[in-house]
Motif scaffolding. Structure first.
Motif, short mmCIF file in Angstrom:
data_model
loop_
_atom_site.label_atom_id
_atom_site.label_comp_id
_atom_site.label_asym_id
_atom_site.label_seq_id
_atom_site.Cartn_x
_atom_site.Cartn_y
_atom_site.Cartn_z
N VAL A 1 3.57 -13.93 -0.90
CA VAL A 1 4.26 -12.78 -1.49
C VAL A 1 4.52 -13.02 -2.98
O VAL A 1 4.31 -12.14 -3.82
CB VAL A 1 5.57 -12.47 -0.74
N SER B 1 2.71 -10.72 -5.91
CA SER B 1 3.68 -9.99 -6.73
C SER B 1 3.56 -10.38 -8.20
O SER B 1 3.80 -9.56 -9.09
CB SER B 1 5.10 -10.24 -6.23
N ILE C 1 -4.14 -4.31 -4.80
CA ILE C 1 -3.78 -5.57 -5.46
C ILE C 1 -5.05 -6.34 -5.82
O ILE C 1 -5.18 -6.86 -6.94
CB ILE C 1 -2.86 -6.41 -4.56
N SER D 1 0.38 -8.41 -9.40
CA SER D 1 0.35 -6.95 -9.38
C SER D 1 1.72 -6.42 -8.99
O SER D 1 2.41 -7.01 -8.16
CB SER D 1 -0.70 -6.46 -8.38
N GLY D 2 2.10 -5.31 -9.59
CA GLY D 2 3.37 -4.68 -9.25
C GLY D 2 3.30 -3.79 -8.03
O GLY D 2 4.30 -3.18 -7.64
N ARG D 3 2.13 -3.73 -7.40
CA ARG D 3 1.99 -2.88 -6.22
C ARG D 3 2.70 -3.52 -5.03
O ARG D 3 2.78 -4.74 -4.92
CB ARG D 3 0.51 -2.66 -5.90
N PRO D 4 3.21 -2.69 -4.12
CA PRO D 4 3.94 -3.24 -2.99
C PRO D 4 3.03 -3.97 -2.01
O PRO D 4 1.88 -3.58 -1.80
CB PRO D 4 4.57 -2.00 -2.33
N VAL D 5 3.56 -5.05 -1.44
CA VAL D 5 2.87 -5.72 -0.34
C VAL D 5 3.12 -4.88 0.91
O VAL D 5 4.26 -4.45 1.15
CB VAL D 5 3.44 -7.16 -0.17
#
Length: 253
Positions: free
Chosen positions: A107, A111, A124, A114-118
């Motif tokens: 995680v 993170s 990502i 990339s700022g995209r959600p896991v």
């Protein structure tokens, strides 16, 4: 990918950085300072697990890319954590591997990239391929092991009784039982990380040298120095009481 190289005058083998760019920076500074007056540049072998757990995985890969450019013949050996990142950017990360990776520090790594959600892994991965092409190349060109003189450089270890050319890549990245408890002579002295040493110092055995000293939690990143096909000494980073990082040479009793 496997590699057999001619013998350089000095080799530094560094294990399990795990996102600690601060300690790797100190280690690389030591190597640079001790290489300026030598006729030939050293070779630096990273034994894998550059990422996860520590806070600065992308920066670590930047440092490794720069080191491989600076010191010809230097290589990255792919660790089990690095394998997950490579599979992510390939679009080949399985569900089971993704679950395990996130539990084991992934995680923090995705993170940081990339700022995209896991777990939006597809986007990502696209971000990484677009912005960090040099990291993708680094992972794709990584080796599974290296032979150099009397030494074998690998992430986790080898399966005794099997020729290096026939080793299973999973064992090279993951093995513990069957290798760590093997006391007989091997064809090479194996330099490896993957398993944190009980002493939290580098440990020397008759058939292997263990270099994972748990840098992400101990503040001790370790390297073995090989000169003229013999173990010379170790270099270790240490945290002072003030939080500064010191680098010193260490020889076991």
């Amino acid at each position: 990918m496997k590699s057999t190289e001619s013998l350089p005058s000095t080799v530094y083998a560094i294990a399990d950085v795990h996102g600690r760019a601060d300690h790797l920076e100190a280690m690389l500074g030591y190597i640079a300072a001790h290489s300026n007056n030598r006729q030939s540049k050293p070779v630096v072998i990273f034994l894998g697990d550059l990422i996860d757990r520590g806070p600065h995985s992308p920066k670590v890969l930047d440092q490794v890319c720069s080191t491989l450019d600076l010191y010809p013949g230097s290589r990255l050996i792919l660790g089990n954590h690095d394998f997950y990142l490579r599979e992510l950017v390939r679009g080949a990360l399985t569900y089971e591997d993704a679950v395990n990776w996130m539990d084991w520090g992934g995680v923090a790594t995705v993170s940081a990239y990339s700022g995209r959600p896991v777990p939006d892994f597809e986007k990502i991965a696209a971000d990484i391929r677009r912005v960090f092409t040099h990291h993708v190349d680094l992972l794709e060109n990584a080796h599974t092991f290296m032979e150099m003189g009397r030494f074998c450089f690998v992430h986790a270890g080898i399966r005794p009784g099997i020729l290096l050319a026939n080793q299973d890549e999973y064992d090279l990245r993951w093995i513990r039982a069957g290798f760590l408890d093997h006391m007989d002579v091997l064809d090479h002295v194996v330099l490896h990380g993957h398993t944190i040493t009980k002493s939290l110092r580098p440990e020397v055995y008759s058939n292997r040298i263990a270099l994972d000293t748990g840098a992400y939690r101990t503040g001790r990143l370790s390297a073995a120095v090989i000169r003229r096909d013999e173990l010379s000494h170790f270099v270790c980073t240490e945290l002072t009481e003030s939080g500064a990082i010191e680098v010193g040479e260490w020889r076991p009793d």
